[in-house]
Write a protein that holds these residues in place. Structure first.
Motif, short mmCIF file in Angstrom:
data_model
loop_
_atom_site.label_atom_id
_atom_site.label_comp_id
_atom_site.label_asym_id
_atom_site.label_seq_id
_atom_site.Cartn_x
_atom_site.Cartn_y
_atom_site.Cartn_z
N UNK A 9 0.85 -1.18 0.00
CA UNK A 9 0.00 0.00 0.00
C UNK A 9 0.89 1.24 0.00
N UNK A 10 0.46 2.28 -0.73
CA UNK A 10 1.14 3.57 -0.66
C UNK A 10 0.31 4.46 0.27
N UNK A 11 0.95 4.94 1.34
CA UNK A 11 0.30 5.82 2.29
C UNK A 11 0.70 7.25 1.97
N UNK A 12 -0.28 8.15 1.93
CA UNK A 12 -0.01 9.56 1.64
C UNK A 12 -0.79 10.42 2.63
N UNK A 13 -0.05 11.24 3.38
CA UNK A 13 -0.67 12.18 4.30
C UNK A 13 -0.25 13.58 3.88
N UNK A 14 -1.22 14.45 3.64
CA UNK A 14 -0.94 15.82 3.20
C UNK A 14 -0.70 16.69 4.43
N UNK A 15 0.52 17.16 4.57
CA UNK A 15 0.89 18.01 5.70
C UNK A 15 0.53 19.48 5.44
N UNK A 16 0.75 19.92 4.20
CA UNK A 16 0.46 21.31 3.81
C UNK A 16 -0.04 21.33 2.38
N UNK A 17 -0.88 22.32 2.06
CA UNK A 17 -1.29 22.55 0.68
C UNK A 17 -2.33 21.58 0.17
N UNK A 18 -2.29 21.35 -1.15
CA UNK A 18 -3.26 20.46 -1.78
C UNK A 18 -2.57 19.54 -2.78
N UNK A 19 -3.18 18.39 -3.00
CA UNK A 19 -2.69 17.42 -3.97
C UNK A 19 -3.89 17.04 -4.83
N UNK A 20 -3.82 17.37 -6.12
CA UNK A 20 -4.96 17.24 -7.01
C UNK A 20 -4.76 16.06 -7.96
N UNK A 21 -5.70 15.10 -7.89
CA UNK A 21 -5.73 13.96 -8.81
C UNK A 21 -6.85 14.20 -9.83
N UNK A 22 -6.96 13.33 -10.78
CA UNK A 22 -7.98 13.45 -11.82
C UNK A 22 -9.39 13.43 -11.23
N UNK A 23 -9.60 12.59 -10.21
CA UNK A 23 -10.95 12.40 -9.69
C UNK A 23 -11.16 12.84 -8.24
N UNK A 24 -10.13 13.37 -7.59
CA UNK A 24 -10.30 13.86 -6.22
C UNK A 24 -9.12 14.75 -5.82
N UNK A 25 -9.33 15.51 -4.75
CA UNK A 25 -8.30 16.43 -4.25
C UNK A 25 -8.11 16.17 -2.76
N UNK A 26 -6.84 16.11 -2.34
CA UNK A 26 -6.51 16.00 -0.92
C UNK A 26 -5.99 17.35 -0.45
N UNK A 27 -6.37 17.75 0.77
CA UNK A 27 -5.86 18.99 1.35
C UNK A 27 -5.21 18.68 2.70
N UNK A 28 -4.58 19.68 3.29
CA UNK A 28 -3.86 19.51 4.55
C UNK A 28 -4.72 18.74 5.55
N UNK A 29 -4.14 17.68 6.11
CA UNK A 29 -4.83 16.85 7.08
C UNK A 29 -5.47 15.61 6.47
#
Length: 193
Positions: free
Chosen positions: A138-158
């Motif tokens: 599994x790849x674990x990704x935790x957004x500490x700051x800012x935003x991470x934008x994928x084609x079908x969803x966006x992750x933001x801080x936290x």
């Protein structure tokens, strides 16, 4: 010479003298042997010969450089608290550029046996991380700051995301820039971009 051979056979200190010359005696043994050496020319000669032989043998060892990163690994491991495998202080975080414009990474921990890698990823606004294939973990990704934008969803801080194993993961970009904590596998493959 006959008397010299006779003395060697009669003196039991020869082996101790050789060990003394090489610095291999226990802490309690040298003082007694040093007194013996003052009165035994056979053992004194053995110390000289063994010492000279050690120097000659040492001269036959080709010089070599320590492996890259050994100094840092030793210094890091020397100060780890009990039970801690890795400890990276903020001021010692080493950011490295990647092959992707605006994306840098800092390795925090690597387990070469399991292939596990924990990293920080920093992306400047507009940077793109290409699609990649997750292998058996599994790849674990935790957004500490800012935003991470994928084609079908966006992750933001936290936000946290777990990418399934044996799966392709789409490319990602960021509008604000971001700082991510990622746990992934060393065998993950980035697709050509």
């Amino acid at each position: 010479m006959i008397s010299g051979v006779s003395r060697v056979q009669q003196c039991d200190g020869g082996e101790m003298a050789s060990l003394y010359a090489l610095g291999l005696l226990d802490e309690s043994e040298p003082s007694a042997l040093e007194q013996h050496l003052n009165s035994c020319s056979v053992c004194a000669a053995e110390v000289r010969e063994s010492g000279e032989l050690a120097v000659q043998l040492a001269a036959t060892i080709p010089p070599s450089l320590p492996p890259a990163g050994l100094r840092q690994r030793v210094l890091t491991e020397a100060v780890l608290p009990r039970g801690v495998l890795a400890l990276v202080r903020g001021e010692n975080t080493r950011w490295q550029p990647t092959a992707f414009a605006g994306v840098s990474t800092a390795k925090l921990f690597e387990d070469p046996v399991r292939g596990e890698l924990a990293s920080l990823i920093r992306m400047i606004p507009g940077a793109r991380y290409p699609s990649h294939h997750h292998h058996a973990s599994v790849e674990h990704c935790y957004v500490l700051e800012g935003d991470l934008v994928f084609e079908d969803h966006t992750l933001t801080a936290g936000d946290y995301s777990a990418g399934s194993p044996n799966n392709d993961h789409g490319s990602a970009t960021t509008t604000q820039g971001c700082l991510l904590f990622i746990v992934h596998n060393l065998r993950d493959q980035v697709h050509a971009h």
